[in-house]
Scaffold this motif. Sequence first.
Motif, mmCIF file in Angstrom:
data_model
loop_
_atom_site.group_PDB
_atom_site.id
_atom_site.type_symbol
_atom_site.label_atom_id
_atom_site.label_comp_id
_atom_site.label_asym_id
_atom_site.label_seq_id
_atom_site.Cartn_x
_atom_site.Cartn_y
_atom_site.Cartn_z
ATOM 1 N N MET A 55 0.830 -1.211 0.000
ATOM 2 C CA MET A 55 0.000 0.000 0.000
ATOM 3 C C MET A 55 0.859 1.254 0.000
ATOM 4 N N ASP A 56 1.949 1.238 0.795
ATOM 5 C CA ASP A 56 2.850 2.394 0.809
ATOM 6 C C ASP A 56 3.582 2.534 -0.522
ATOM 7 N N ARG A 57 3.926 1.419 -1.149
ATOM 8 C CA ARG A 57 4.548 1.478 -2.484
ATOM 9 C C ARG A 57 3.576 2.113 -3.479
ATOM 10 N N ASP A 58 2.304 1.757 -3.407
ATOM 11 C CA ASP A 58 1.305 2.380 -4.289
ATOM 12 C C ASP A 58 1.208 3.881 -4.016
ATOM 13 N N ARG A 59 1.227 4.264 -2.737
ATOM 14 C CA ARG A 59 1.172 5.692 -2.380
ATOM 15 C C ARG A 59 2.394 6.432 -2.925
ATOM 16 N N LEU A 60 3.560 5.805 -2.790
ATOM 17 C CA LEU A 60 4.780 6.421 -3.317
ATOM 18 C C LEU A 60 4.728 6.543 -4.839
ATOM 19 N N ASN A 61 4.298 5.484 -5.511
ATOM 20 C CA ASN A 61 4.180 5.535 -6.974
ATOM 21 C C ASN A 61 3.240 6.662 -7.401
ATOM 22 N N THR A 62 2.123 6.804 -6.705
ATOM 23 C CA THR A 62 1.159 7.865 -7.027
ATOM 24 C C THR A 62 1.772 9.249 -6.801
ATOM 25 N N ALA A 63 2.455 9.427 -5.681
ATOM 26 C CA ALA A 63 3.053 10.731 -5.366
ATOM 27 C C ALA A 63 4.164 11.080 -6.358
ATOM 28 N N ILE A 64 5.020 10.122 -6.681
ATOM 29 C CA ILE A 64 6.110 10.373 -7.631
ATOM 30 C C ILE A 64 5.547 10.666 -9.011
ATOM 31 N N THR A 65 4.562 9.883 -9.436
ATOM 32 C CA THR A 65 3.936 10.111 -10.743
ATOM 33 C C THR A 65 3.332 11.508 -10.807
ATOM 34 N N SER A 66 2.624 11.915 -9.766
ATOM 35 C CA SER A 66 2.021 13.260 -9.738
ATOM 36 C C SER A 66 3.075 14.344 -9.859
ATOM 37 N N GLU A 67 4.182 14.199 -9.114
ATOM 38 C CA GLU A 67 5.259 15.196 -9.173
ATOM 39 C C GLU A 67 5.864 15.270 -10.567
ATOM 40 N N LEU A 68 6.138 14.117 -11.165
ATOM 41 C CA LEU A 68 6.763 14.116 -12.489
ATOM 42 C C LEU A 68 5.804 14.628 -13.567
ATOM 43 N N ILE A 69 4.529 14.295 -13.465
ATOM 44 C CA ILE A 69 3.546 14.831 -14.419
ATOM 45 C C ILE A 69 3.456 16.345 -14.285
ATOM 46 N N SER A 70 3.506 16.848 -13.054
ATOM 47 C CA SER A 70 3.455 18.302 -12.850
ATOM 48 C C SER A 70 4.679 18.997 -13.450
ATOM 49 N N LYS A 71 5.756 18.247 -13.674
ATOM 50 C CA LYS A 71 6.965 18.793 -14.285
ATOM 51 C C LYS A 71 7.029 18.489 -15.782
ATOM 52 N N GLY A 72 5.903 18.020 -16.345
ATOM 53 C CA GLY A 72 5.809 17.802 -17.789
ATOM 54 C C GLY A 72 6.304 16.454 -18.277
ATOM 55 N N LYS A 73 6.485 15.486 -17.399
ATOM 56 C CA LYS A 73 6.945 14.144 -17.776
ATOM 57 C C LYS A 73 5.743 13.207 -17.841
ATOM 58 N N GLN A 74 5.849 12.171 -18.667
ATOM 59 C CA GLN A 74 4.737 11.242 -18.850
ATOM 60 C C GLN A 74 5.136 9.819 -18.476
ATOM 61 N N PRO A 75 4.250 9.087 -17.763
ATOM 62 C CA PRO A 75 4.537 7.678 -17.459
ATOM 63 C C PRO A 75 4.310 6.817 -18.701
ATOM 64 N N VAL A 76 5.241 5.907 -18.960
ATOM 65 C CA VAL A 76 5.143 5.005 -20.108
ATOM 66 C C VAL A 76 5.650 3.630 -19.694
#
Length: 179
Positions: A55-76
Amino acid sequence: MFRRILLISFALLMSGCATKYTAQQDYSDDFDFEAIERFAFIDTEASVNAQLSGMDRDRLNTAITSELISKGKQPVAVNESDVLVTYFLVTKDKTKVTSSNTGGYHGYYRRGHYIYGAGVNHVHTKNYVEGTLVIDFIDTKTNKAVWRSSLKKPLEKLDTPQQRQQSIDAAVTELFKTL
């Protein structure tokens, strides 16, 4: 005297609550971070450990993804990414020792006699766990680490999933502050 000690104790307590934790970054001068457009997560032996639940890994993945998307990066997918993102948590048992003194050596004259007394020292110990969260970026072309950010702080007892997510979001925001 008691009021003075109480005020000093309160001020120290409040200054402890205001402690700001700053992430440490290291990066490769040769890598162009502006060129990063896509990222993917990978798991390593270090990232899959007992300190982080699924569950914490999912929370971390979500938080990191949000930060990187806010910086213009896309998950692939991994095979389409410019960088691979991995992270791990290291914990260490720590003890904080503080001491206080109720006053210095003093004396006074009373009823024809000098009376002397010394202050009393109090030693307090607090056991806690310090956690270090480390996030790495690995260049997919060279397969070498090109960026690392780490944050150390005492781990808190969090009672609800919302508190856990807020704590993780705050840590990840700090970790990506300079990227």
